[in-house]
Design a protein around this motif. Structure first.
Motif, mmCIF file in Angstrom:
data_model
loop_
_atom_site.group_PDB
_atom_site.id
_atom_site.type_symbol
_atom_site.label_atom_id
_atom_site.label_comp_id
_atom_site.label_asym_id
_atom_site.label_seq_id
_atom_site.Cartn_x
_atom_site.Cartn_y
_atom_site.Cartn_z
ATOM 1 N N PHE A 149 0.102 -3.122 4.980
ATOM 2 C CA PHE A 149 -0.918 -3.868 4.011
ATOM 3 C C PHE A 149 -2.060 -2.969 4.198
ATOM 4 C CE2 PHE A 149 -5.083 -5.706 4.279
ATOM 5 C CZ PHE A 149 -4.752 -6.566 3.266
ATOM 6 N N CYS A 150 -2.469 -2.539 2.934
ATOM 7 C CA CYS A 150 -3.601 -1.760 2.681
ATOM 8 C C CYS A 150 -4.495 -2.001 1.728
ATOM 9 C CB CYS A 150 -2.877 -0.301 2.321
ATOM 10 S SG CYS A 150 -1.854 0.562 3.383
ATOM 11 N N SER A 151 -5.930 -1.758 2.270
ATOM 12 C CA SER A 151 -6.985 -2.029 1.251
ATOM 13 C C SER A 151 -7.753 -0.665 1.092
ATOM 14 C CB SER A 151 -7.924 -3.034 2.157
ATOM 15 O OG SER A 151 -9.007 -3.523 1.212
ATOM 16 N N ALA A 152 -8.106 -0.422 -0.162
ATOM 17 C CA ALA A 152 -8.900 0.852 -0.188
ATOM 18 C C ALA A 152 -9.747 0.939 -1.238
ATOM 19 C CB ALA A 152 -7.588 1.950 -0.381
ATOM 20 N N ALA A 153 -10.854 1.784 -0.939
ATOM 21 C CA ALA A 153 -11.737 1.935 -2.233
ATOM 22 C C ALA A 153 -12.222 3.327 -2.151
ATOM 23 C CB ALA A 153 -13.023 1.186 -2.128
ATOM 24 N N PRO A 154 -12.569 3.887 -3.524
ATOM 25 C CA PRO A 154 -13.041 5.131 -3.680
ATOM 26 C C PRO A 154 -14.400 5.390 -3.479
ATOM 27 C CG PRO A 154 -12.653 4.173 -5.883
ATOM 28 C CD PRO A 154 -12.448 3.319 -4.831
ATOM 29 N N ILE A 155 -14.786 6.495 -2.909
ATOM 30 C CA ILE A 155 -16.017 6.885 -2.464
ATOM 31 C C ILE A 155 -16.655 7.771 -3.594
ATOM 32 C CG2 ILE A 155 -17.492 8.087 -0.958
ATOM 33 C CD1 ILE A 155 -15.579 7.478 1.420
ATOM 34 N N PHE A 156 -17.896 7.302 -4.347
ATOM 35 C CA PHE A 156 -18.474 8.112 -5.333
ATOM 36 C C PHE A 156 -19.474 9.000 -4.665
ATOM 37 C CE2 PHE A 156 -16.343 5.040 -7.504
ATOM 38 C CZ PHE A 156 -15.996 5.621 -8.898
ATOM 39 N N ARG A 157 -19.620 10.171 -5.094
ATOM 40 C CA ARG A 157 -20.630 11.236 -4.770
ATOM 41 C C ARG A 157 -21.950 10.710 -5.525
ATOM 42 N NH1 ARG A 157 -18.493 16.376 -3.194
ATOM 43 N NH2 ARG A 157 -16.233 16.337 -3.764
ATOM 44 N N ASP A 178 -10.425 -9.689 6.764
ATOM 45 C CA ASP A 178 -11.534 -9.047 6.295
ATOM 46 C C ASP A 178 -11.568 -7.615 5.740
ATOM 47 O OD1 ASP A 178 -10.792 -8.059 8.514
ATOM 48 O OD2 ASP A 178 -12.909 -8.147 9.505
ATOM 49 N N ALA A 179 -10.439 -7.358 5.587
ATOM 50 C CA ALA A 179 -10.400 -5.754 5.153
ATOM 51 C C ALA A 179 -11.046 -5.314 4.036
ATOM 52 C CB ALA A 179 -8.695 -5.533 4.806
ATOM 53 N N ALA A 180 -10.956 -6.295 2.933
ATOM 54 C CA ALA A 180 -11.606 -5.920 1.389
ATOM 55 C C ALA A 180 -13.254 -5.726 1.776
ATOM 56 C CB ALA A 180 -11.729 -6.610 0.613
ATOM 57 N N ALA A 181 -13.812 -6.772 2.965
ATOM 58 C CA ALA A 181 -15.245 -6.888 2.984
ATOM 59 C C ALA A 181 -15.498 -5.663 3.670
ATOM 60 C CB ALA A 181 -15.762 -8.015 3.621
ATOM 61 N N LEU A 182 -14.748 -5.195 4.557
ATOM 62 C CA LEU A 182 -14.880 -4.116 5.741
ATOM 63 C C LEU A 182 -14.957 -2.621 5.015
ATOM 64 C CD1 LEU A 182 -15.165 -4.311 8.936
ATOM 65 C CD2 LEU A 182 -12.895 -3.292 8.871
ATOM 66 N N ILE A 183 -14.113 -2.542 4.015
ATOM 67 C CA ILE A 183 -13.913 -1.405 3.300
ATOM 68 C C ILE A 183 -15.192 -1.068 2.340
ATOM 69 C CG2 ILE A 183 -12.824 -0.496 1.271
ATOM 70 C CD1 ILE A 183 -11.567 0.376 3.906
ATOM 71 N N ARG A 184 -15.396 -2.409 1.667
ATOM 72 C CA ARG A 184 -16.619 -2.425 0.653
ATOM 73 C C ARG A 184 -17.982 -1.974 1.626
ATOM 74 N NH1 ARG A 184 -14.412 -6.717 -2.428
ATOM 75 N NH2 ARG A 184 -13.480 -5.976 -4.141
ATOM 76 N N ARG A 185 -18.109 -2.489 2.724
ATOM 77 C CA ARG A 185 -19.439 -2.241 3.389
ATOM 78 C C ARG A 185 -19.419 -0.737 3.739
ATOM 79 N NH1 ARG A 185 -20.194 -3.932 9.029
ATOM 80 N NH2 ARG A 185 -18.335 -5.147 8.823
ATOM 81 N N ALA A 186 -18.397 -0.506 4.368
ATOM 82 C CA ALA A 186 -18.332 0.846 4.692
ATOM 83 C C ALA A 186 -18.497 1.836 3.711
ATOM 84 C CB ALA A 186 -16.975 1.333 5.447
#
Ligand SMILES: Nc1ncnc2c1ncn2[C@@H]1O[C@H](COP(=O)(O)OP(=O)(O)OP(=O)(O)O)[C@@H](O)[C@H]1O
Length: 588
Positions: A149-157, A178-186
């Protein structure tokens, strides 16, 4: 049945995919992948090392933030995975047991997780969609990844480009809700820290939010300015003001905030979209900030950003440099990134056109203007470039008589086609390029001094490859762009060092040709070693037969078993035979 669903094969329906993943499955198939594929594309350790070196921001921005999250991460069977902008995994952090298991899925540094390599997966699909993405169990395109199970988001410069992807992975049977919330926060924290670090000797920041309590937190909007020009922003601000990377370097603060008066220390602002914000200004640091990531960009990148601002402002740019060093490549890149990108990029090589045709090519002609003219007339390059960029290559070779006409067009921004009585207004950005010393040509009387000032309002010199400081990194970049990782082709360190030390009189063009030759001669999965380089490129100490010692030794160790010897060398059997054949020919 909806037309979209009809286009999908039965296997797609079995997975009952969320809408956004259907497209990703389609793309996965179009890359030639099947659900049963078991290949796990990865890069050699030398390439991983280079990619880590090129992504120093991870150590500075991601590692400290993940260290704070460690307690949250280690209590669950989950890991954080950090990839670069191509989906190459650079680091993993988190629960030790799961880290170990994750290696079975190749969620480890050095593995490629872009969609073309592994089909639908959170890292690759977040890159393709340029936004957060979650992929659970059987939603993965490759069956072998169904345990994840994977939740991911790009990091923008802060300059609007994607720097990499942050992913949280767990076993499919124990997803973190809470994966999506954790990733978005990070990701939000990383982007905020990155934008804030752009504060430098000449850059200042404007932090904003509707809620004054939020100012100072990672949720605030951050805009980066040099004087009144917007240079960058965190992603939250880009979304809020619908900013795109192309606007950075071109947008004035008064366009965003009409009537703003910063001298008065305004803290309540109204934007052009009529929203109200509370604001805080952080002024330029008095001393150069060594930690500023913006200042870590190499000189070339900084020059390029300057050139972009020049082109956006409609100021004539003249690029000089030896043949093949990338003058046209840069001009095209600037066009793509500039405010002129909706118009054409029109290139004309002043050295390649016969003198009597340059005038009609540039300015066009009316029907019947001269013998042999097209009966329909011709609009000419200047008008084709209207609203876009006119690129005059080898401007130093333009005949003197024509220089006078060109100067007039540039001054008046009007073109008179051959045989016409009236003029037509044109508006384009001008980029010229030459390998010649225009100053010397002016002294020799073959180039008009006033034209030189007009075409060279800003001058950028691209240094020859032999003067570059980081040719190794550039070689890796070209190797990737040529698609070598898709074929599992890697360059060993000695090859990269050898290539980087060559003088390359033909510059990037010659280096590219050499890399293309190496790729064409290699078998899929090969590791290119010194033995694959043509003799004229090898350093003297590798003169044959010593350069084939590796092959001979591997064959001896494998007791003549050629398959085993090839495996030891990390090359295919046919490559081994080819190398031996080459050696034989050289000694016959
Ligand atoms: N930074 C780069 N990244 C990738 N490819 C590049 C880069 N710079 C140049 N190239 C490639 O190298 C080749 C030569 O570049 P280009 O034609 O822009 O050079 P030039 O300086 O205009 O040459 P000339 O003076 O001979 O016209 C092209 O194939 C181009 O795509």
């Amino acid at each position: 049945m909806a037309p979209r669903a009809r286009a999908l094969s039965p296997a797609f329906h079995q997975a009952s995919l969320p809408y956004q993943l259907e497209d990703s499955w389609q793309r996965s198939s179009s890359y030639g992948l099947t659900r049963e594929d078991d290949a796990q594309p990865w890069v050699a350790s030398s390439m991983l090392k280079d990619a880590r070196a090129e992504n120093g921001w991870i150590n500075q921005l991601v590692a400290p933030m993940l260290a704070r999250l460690r307690p949250e991460l280690s209590s669950h069977p989950s890991i954080m995975v950090m990839s670069d902008a191509s989906g190459l995994v650079l680091e993993t952090y988190g629960n030790r047991d799961f880290l170990h298991k994750a290696q079975r899925y190749a969620l480890a540094p050095g593995n490629l997780w872009g969609e073309p390599a592994r089909g639908t997966n959170a890292i690759g699909t977040a890159l393709a969609l340029q936004r957060h993405c979650e992929v659970a169990g059987g939603e993965h395109f490759l069956s072998r990844n169904a345990g994840l199970f994977c939740s991911a988001a790009p990091i923008f410069r802060p300059d609007g480009r994607i720097a990499g992807v942050l992913d949280l992975s767990t076993p499919a049977q124990a997803p973190r809700h809470d994966a999506a919330a954790l990733i978005r926060r990070a990701v939000c924290q990383i982007e905020h820290a990155w934008a804030s670090s752009a504060l430098g000797a000449d850059r200042w920041l404007l932090s904003l939010h509707h809620d004054p309590q939020v100012l100072g937190s990672a949720q605030e909007l951050v805009l980066i300015f040099e004087d009144n020009t917007l240079l960058g922003a965190n992603k939250l601000a880009m979304d809020e003001f619908s900013l795109t990377a192309n606007q950075f370097g071109a947008l004035d603060i008064h366009t965003l905030f009409p009537g703003i008066n910063l001298r008065a220390g305004e803290t309540a602002l109204k934007s052009s979209n009529r929203r109200h914000y509370y604001a805080r200004q952080t002024l330029p640091a008095r001393r150069f900030s060594a930690r500023s990531i913006a200042h870590q960009q190499d000189e070339n990148a900084r020059e390029k950003e300057k050139a972009l601002r020049i082109v956006n402002a409609g100021i004539a740019l003249c690029i000089t440099g030896e043949t093949g060093c990338g003058k046209e490549h840069l001009a095209r890149e600037l066009h793509q990134r500039s405010q002129w990108r909706a118009g054409n990029f029109v290139a004309i090589n002043c050295a390649a056109l016969p003198e009597h045709l340059i005038e009609s090519e540039l300015f066009g002609y009316v029907a019947g203007a001269f013998t042999g003219a097209s009966p329909k007339g011709y609009i000419g390059k200047c008008r084709e470039a209207d609203g876009g960029i006119l690129f005059l290559d080898e401007i130093g070779d333009m005949p003197l008589a024509l220089q006078t006409r060109l100067l007039r067009v540039l001054q008046e921004k009007k073109v008179t086609p051959l045989g016409a009585n009236s003029t037509v207004e044109v508006n384009f950005a001008l980029i010229c390029a030459t390998h010649q010393d225009l100053g010397a040509r002016v002294n020799a009387g073959t180039f008009r001094e006033d034209l030189l000032y007009r075409i060279q309002e800003f001058h950028l010199r691209i240094p020859p490859l032999r003067e570059w400081l980081h040719v190794e990194g550039f070689i890796h970049k070209l190797w990737q762009e040529l698609g070598a990782p898709n074929r599992g082709l890697t360059l060993c360190d000695e090859v990269v060092t050898t290539l980087a030390r060559r003088p390359w009189p033909g510059n990037v063009r010659q280096l590219l040709s050499q890399l293309r030759v190496l790729m064409a001669l290699a078998e899929d999965g090969d590791r290119i070693t010194l033995a694959d380089l043509p003799g004229e490129i090898l350093p003297a100490q590798f003169a044959e037969p010593a350069r084939h010692a590796d092959e001979q030794q591997a064959i001896a160790e494998a007791q003549g078993n050629m398959s085993l010897a090839a495996k030891k060398l990390g090359i295919s059997r046919s490559t081994l035979y080819r190398r031996l054949e080459k050696n034989k020919l050289m000694h016959s």
